[in-house]
Design an enzyme around this catalytic site. Structure first.
Site, PDB file in Angstrom:
ATOM      1  N   GLU A 169      33.616  17.577  31.798  1.00  0.00           N
ATOM      2  CA  GLU A 169      34.303  16.398  31.227  1.00  0.00           C
ATOM      3  C   GLU A 169      35.829  16.482  31.273  1.00  0.00           C
ATOM      4  OE1 GLU A 169      32.580  15.582  27.359  1.00  0.00           O
ATOM      5  OE2 GLU A 169      30.546  15.830  28.113  1.00  0.00           O
TER       6      GLU A 169
ATOM      7  N   GLU B 284      21.955  16.061  32.353  1.00  0.00           N
ATOM      8  CA  GLU B 284      21.728  15.853  30.910  1.00  0.00           C
ATOM      9  C   GLU B 284      21.040  14.501  30.626  1.00  0.00           C
ATOM     10  OE1 GLU B 284      25.271  16.508  28.605  1.00  0.00           O
ATOM     11  OE2 GLU B 284      26.035  18.048  29.956  1.00  0.00           O
TER      12      GLU B 284
HETATM   13  O1  G3I Z   1      22.890  26.584  15.541  1.00  0.00           O
HETATM   14  C1  G3I Z   1      24.030  26.449  14.673  1.00  0.00           C
HETATM   15  C2  G3I Z   1      23.660  26.829  13.269  1.00  0.00           C
HETATM   16  O2  G3I Z   1      23.323  28.229  13.249  1.00  0.00           O
HETATM   17  C3  G3I Z   1      24.850  26.576  12.344  1.00  0.00           C
HETATM   18  O3  G3I Z   1      24.491  26.850  11.031  1.00  0.00           O
HETATM   19  C4  G3I Z   1      25.286  25.128  12.493  1.00  0.00           C
HETATM   20  C5  G3I Z   1      26.540  24.905  11.652  1.00  0.00           C
HETATM   21  O4  G3I Z   1      27.358  23.973  12.271  1.00  0.00           O
HETATM   22  O5  G3I Z   1      25.618  24.834  13.864  1.00  0.00           O
HETATM   23  C6  G3I Z   1      24.503  25.005  14.711  1.00  0.00           C
HETATM   24  O6  G3I Z   1      24.917  24.754  16.006  1.00  0.00           O
HETATM   25  C7  G3I Z   1      25.002  23.373  16.355  1.00  0.00           C
HETATM   26  C8  G3I Z   1      24.281  23.263  17.702  1.00  0.00           C
HETATM   27  O7  G3I Z   1      24.495  21.976  18.314  1.00  0.00           O
HETATM   28  C9  G3I Z   1      22.789  23.463  17.493  1.00  0.00           C
HETATM   29  O8  G3I Z   1      22.120  23.297  18.724  1.00  0.00           O
HETATM   30  C10 G3I Z   1      26.479  23.034  16.494  1.00  0.00           C
HETATM   31  O9  G3I Z   1      27.075  22.984  15.199  1.00  0.00           O
HETATM   32  C11 G3I Z   1      26.612  21.676  17.155  1.00  0.00           C
HETATM   33  O10 G3I Z   1      27.993  21.399  17.398  1.00  0.00           O
HETATM   34  C12 G3I Z   1      25.899  21.713  18.502  1.00  0.00           C
HETATM   35  O11 G3I Z   1      26.014  20.418  19.098  1.00  0.00           O
HETATM   36  C13 G3I Z   1      25.817  20.410  20.525  1.00  0.00           C
HETATM   37  C14 G3I Z   1      27.018  19.688  21.151  1.00  0.00           C
HETATM   38  O12 G3I Z   1      26.828  19.553  22.563  1.00  0.00           O
HETATM   39  C15 G3I Z   1      28.311  20.435  20.892  1.00  0.00           C
HETATM   40  O13 G3I Z   1      28.230  21.713  21.512  1.00  0.00           O
HETATM   41  C16 G3I Z   1      24.537  19.629  20.837  1.00  0.00           C
HETATM   42  O14 G3I Z   1      23.409  20.379  20.380  1.00  0.00           O
HETATM   43  C17 G3I Z   1      24.419  19.391  22.331  1.00  0.00           C
HETATM   44  O15 G3I Z   1      23.312  18.546  22.612  1.00  0.00           O
HETATM   45  C18 G3I Z   1      25.689  18.732  22.871  1.00  0.00           C
HETATM   46  O16 G3I Z   1      25.539  18.637  24.247  1.00  0.00           O
HETATM   47  C19 G3I Z   1      26.659  18.045  24.966  1.00  0.00           C
HETATM   48  C20 G3I Z   1      26.836  18.807  26.264  1.00  0.00           C
HETATM   49  O17 G3I Z   1      27.102  20.164  25.984  1.00  0.00           O
HETATM   50  C21 G3I Z   1      27.939  18.183  27.104  1.00  0.00           C
HETATM   51  N1  G3I Z   1      27.660  16.760  27.364  1.00  0.00           N
HETATM   52  C22 G3I Z   1      27.481  15.989  26.133  1.00  0.00           C
HETATM   53  C23 G3I Z   1      26.349  16.572  25.292  1.00  0.00           C
HETATM   54  C24 G3I Z   1      26.158  15.760  24.036  1.00  0.00           C
HETATM   55  O18 G3I Z   1      27.286  15.850  23.228  1.00  0.00           O
END
Ligand code: G3I
Length: 374
Positions: A163, A279
């Site tokens: 991105e 994705e």
């Molecule tokens: O697993 C931890 C947990 O242990 C902790 O307590 C909690 C506290 O915040 O966070 C948990 O992790 C979260 C994780 O998803 C779980 O899978 C993160 O906070 C959260 O930010 C994370 O979000 C991910 C996001 O990207 C940011 O990295 C989403 O799952 C994921 O689907 C999303 O994917 C992105 C792609 O990488 C790039 N393209 C867009 C897509 C959607 O935003």
């Protein structure tokens, strides 16, 4: 991440949608028993790869783990291999979670895609505006060498930069005004790709982005052209980029023109690049509440998008962002555009929350089956 579409074309009629899918539609109970060959096998029969992203902790859910093992030939960690979670302190890495995924994938004959080395939304907290340009370069090189190097020969494809194009930031080159860009200019992209190539010369290196699939989401900001221009500049500089990743975060009732989409993909192919759908999911917030019709609209968009996309011979891989509505960022509702006005749970993926196949699975299976062999 997907932005909401502007405008709303005439939605296909209920009759047209259901007639179009009736032949293959199976009642969930029936479909669960007979939903046919694994998607990974349908893809492989055409020389394609199908897989999905996975939340590594969700693999503790036995039924979900079994579904992933059956259906996915490639698994992508949706979070746990990003810079922020693996390097919470400078130079101190924790790969425990990705290593678990590698073991799971190994047990089930699946590959793993690396996602993602550089993303403005997953920078470690310690990498902030105080960093010097020289240190930013060094950090990027160290991160790529450490992370790609750890899995050299095991992770065969990486989203190296994610991105980097954001025309709404107003730059003539259409690039995102990220901290990476502020410190190093566009060269940060070169640094990342070159370091990744050095760490694993055999790995496929991918530039990954979203928001190019639908027509006119930002009519004043031609993202497709800016992505193409970036890829051309990278290739002209000799940056070792092998492929473009189009994320494929789609939305029902957003304009999609398959012919124009295919023509753009062919322009990417003409650069000598492969293409991955990285994705794929479908946001159904604009669709009616009635699940049969909503699922049919989602399935119809899967069908149209994949028919156009797989017509391009440079496309090698289709990854859905999750495989079941049980675990999906769309269902989590983090993005306001994913939240339905009726508060009903979205249904973006091929399998429902009970891991039963949906009409979207029918569309995906048919698209893989009908694809021209690679
Ligand atoms: O697993 C931890 C947990 O242990 C902790 O307590 C909690 C506290 O915040 O966070 C948990 O992790 C979260 C994780 O998803 C779980 O899978 C993160 O906070 C959260 O930010 C994370 O979000 C991910 C996001 O990207 C940011 O990295 C989403 O799952 C994921 O689907 C999303 O994917 C992105 C792609 O990488 C790039 N393209 C867009 C897509 C959607 O935003």
């Amino acid at each position: 991440m997907a932005a909401r579409a502007t405008g709303s074309p005439r939605a296909p009629t209920r009759r047209a949608l259901l007639a179009g899918l009736a032949g293959a539609a199976l009642a969930p109970a029936t479909a669960a028993a007979h939903h046919g060959p694994p998607l990974r096998e349908l893809a492989a029969a055409r020389g394609l790869v199908y897989g999905s992203s996975v939340r590594i902790d969700a693999l503790e859910d036995p039924a979900y783990a079994a579904l992933q093992a059956r259906e996915s030939a490639v698994l992508v960690p949706s979070y746990e291999l990003k810079w922020h979670p693996v390097a919470r302190r400078p130079g101190v890495y924790d790969f425990a979670a990705p290593d678990r995924l590698m073991r799971f994938a190994g047990r089930h004959g699946a590959a793993v895609r690396g996602h993602t080395l550089l993303w403005h939304r997953s920078m470690p907290a310690w990498l902030d505006a105080r960093v010097s340009a020289a240190d930013m370069e060094r950090h990027i090189e160290t991160h790529a060498a450490t992370t790609v190097g750890r899995y050299a020969g095991r992770i065969g494809s990486w989203d190296v930069v994610n991105e980097a194009v954001s025309p709404v930031d107003g730059r003539p080159d259409g690039l995102r005004a990220s901290l990476f860009l502020a410190k190093l200019g566009e060269r940060y992209i070169d640094v990342a790709f070159r370091a990744a190539r050095a760490a694993d010369p055999a790995a496929e290196l991918v530039y990954n982005d979203f928001g190019v699939e639908h027509e006119g989401w930002n009519p004043l900001h031609p993202k497709r052209e800016k992505v193409l221009e970036l890829l051309k500049r990278m290739l002209d500089r000799g940056v070792p980029v092998d492929a473009l990743g189009v994320q494929g975060h789609l939305a029902t009732r957003s304009p999609f023109d398959g012919d124009r989409w295919l023509r753009w993909l062919e322009r990417v192919r003409a650069l000598g690049l492969r293409i991955l759908v990285t994705e794929l999911d479908v946001n159904d917030a604009a669709s009616p509440a009635e699940i049969t019709l909503r699922d049919a609209e989602v399935a119809e968009l899967y069908r149209r998008f994949l028919a156009a996309t797989l017509a391009c011979r440079a496309v090698t891989t289709v990854v859905t962002w999750g495989i079941s509505d049980r675990y999906s960022w769309v269902v989590d509702g983090v993005e306001p555009s994913h939240r339905r006005a009726d508060s009903a749970k979205p249904r973006p993926l091929p399998f429902d929350r009970d891991l039963a196949p949906k009409l979207a699975h029918v569309s995906l299976a048919a698209a893989l089956t009908d694809a021209r062999p690679r």
